[in-house]
Design a protein around this motif. Structure first.
Motif, mmCIF file in Angstrom:
data_model
loop_
_atom_site.group_PDB
_atom_site.id
_atom_site.type_symbol
_atom_site.label_atom_id
_atom_site.label_comp_id
_atom_site.label_asym_id
_atom_site.label_seq_id
_atom_site.Cartn_x
_atom_site.Cartn_y
_atom_site.Cartn_z
ATOM 1 N N GLN A 1 0.850 -1.189 0.000
ATOM 2 C CA GLN A 1 0.000 0.000 0.000
ATOM 3 C C GLN A 1 0.892 1.247 0.000
ATOM 4 O O GLN A 1 1.905 1.288 0.695
ATOM 5 C CB GLN A 1 -0.923 -0.016 1.209
ATOM 6 C CG GLN A 1 -1.947 -1.149 1.141
ATOM 7 C CD GLN A 1 -2.849 -1.176 2.343
ATOM 8 O OE1 GLN A 1 -3.597 -0.227 2.592
ATOM 9 N NE2 GLN A 1 -2.803 -2.268 3.094
ATOM 10 N N ARG B 1 -7.876 -2.284 -1.398
ATOM 11 C CA ARG B 1 -6.797 -1.311 -1.187
ATOM 12 C C ARG B 1 -5.927 -1.162 -2.432
ATOM 13 O O ARG B 1 -5.591 -2.148 -3.104
ATOM 14 C CB ARG B 1 -5.902 -1.750 -0.027
ATOM 15 C CG ARG B 1 -6.648 -2.170 1.232
ATOM 16 C CD ARG B 1 -7.278 -1.003 1.943
ATOM 17 N NE ARG B 1 -7.979 -1.463 3.150
ATOM 18 C CZ ARG B 1 -8.606 -0.676 3.998
ATOM 19 N NH1 ARG B 1 -8.640 0.631 3.786
ATOM 20 N NH2 ARG B 1 -9.208 -1.177 5.054
ATOM 21 N N HIS C 1 -2.417 -0.571 -4.340
ATOM 22 C CA HIS C 1 -1.065 -1.055 -4.058
ATOM 23 C C HIS C 1 -0.087 -0.589 -5.129
ATOM 24 O O HIS C 1 -0.462 -0.449 -6.301
ATOM 25 C CB HIS C 1 -1.026 -2.590 -4.006
ATOM 26 C CG HIS C 1 -1.546 -3.154 -2.727
ATOM 27 N ND1 HIS C 1 -2.869 -3.093 -2.363
ATOM 28 C CD2 HIS C 1 -0.890 -3.783 -1.716
ATOM 29 C CE1 HIS C 1 -3.024 -3.680 -1.185
ATOM 30 N NE2 HIS C 1 -1.845 -4.101 -0.771
#
Length: 198
Positions: A141, A173, A175
């Motif tokens: 991340q 999320r 990345h």
């Protein structure tokens, strides 16, 4: 948690550096791993959720031990054998691809001491040697600066950005994608000695 660690005769290192060694996960590591995970919650959140209960550890370690597409390594301090962290190679694909995706975490007592950098170097060389892989990827991340710094120190290159890439803690999320190949490792000077690998 006790100060005793599984006997090195029973759980030998597959690679060693000056201060760290790497070895496969064992079910006997449950007590120490779980205790270290609990101690490290503040360090790990919101990036990482390693098992912090014995039954969760047994399931997690069992997959790493039994699944041929995974290779799990504990990074241990050579002085005393304590577990400093872990590095897993997941989603291993052989054939023409020969690639795997790395996931890792340091435990709080070992963070910032260089043990994970040494351990990651050992895992990379083991992956490109005995495991016969050609490419390793790290997906981190963007705000996880410690993870990205570790990838950069190990010689991984930034290859791109993947929005909504992995489901973590109930949300998709973004990345960054980092990667290294066997050729990059052979061409790079060794950080400790200045020599080239291979």
């Amino acid at each position: 948690m006790t100060d005793e660690h599984p006997c090195s005769d029973d759980y030998p290192y597959v690679a060693e550096g000056p201060r760290a060694g790497i070895r496969p996960f064992a079910l006997a590591d449950a007590d120490e791993f779980v205790a270290r995970s609990r101690e490290s919650r503040e360090l790990h959140r919101p990036w990482l959720f390693p098992p912090d209960q014995a039954d969760a550890y047994a399931s997690y370690a069992g997959r790493l031990i039994e699944d041929p597409t995974k290779h799990g390594f504990l990074v241990c301090e050579r002085d005393g054998g304590g577990i400093a962290g872990f590095i897993n190679i997941n989603n291993v694909v052989q054939g023409g691809f020969r690639c795997g995706a790395l996931g890792y975490g340091a435990f709080a007592h070992a963070a910032g001491r260089g043990l994970m950098s040494e351990g990651l170097g050992l895992v990379v060389r083991y992956a490109f040697g005995p495991l016969g892989l050609h490419r390793l990827e790290i997906n981190a991340q963007p705000a996880n600066t410690a993870s990205i710094a570790l990838a950069r120190r190990a010689g991984f290159r930034l290859e791109g950005f993947s929005p909504d890439f992995i489901l973590i803690d109930g949300a998709w999320r973004d990345h960054e994608r980092w990667a290294i190949t066997a050729e990059m490792v052979r061409a790079a000077p060794d950080a400790a000695t200045g020599a080239t690998s291979g």
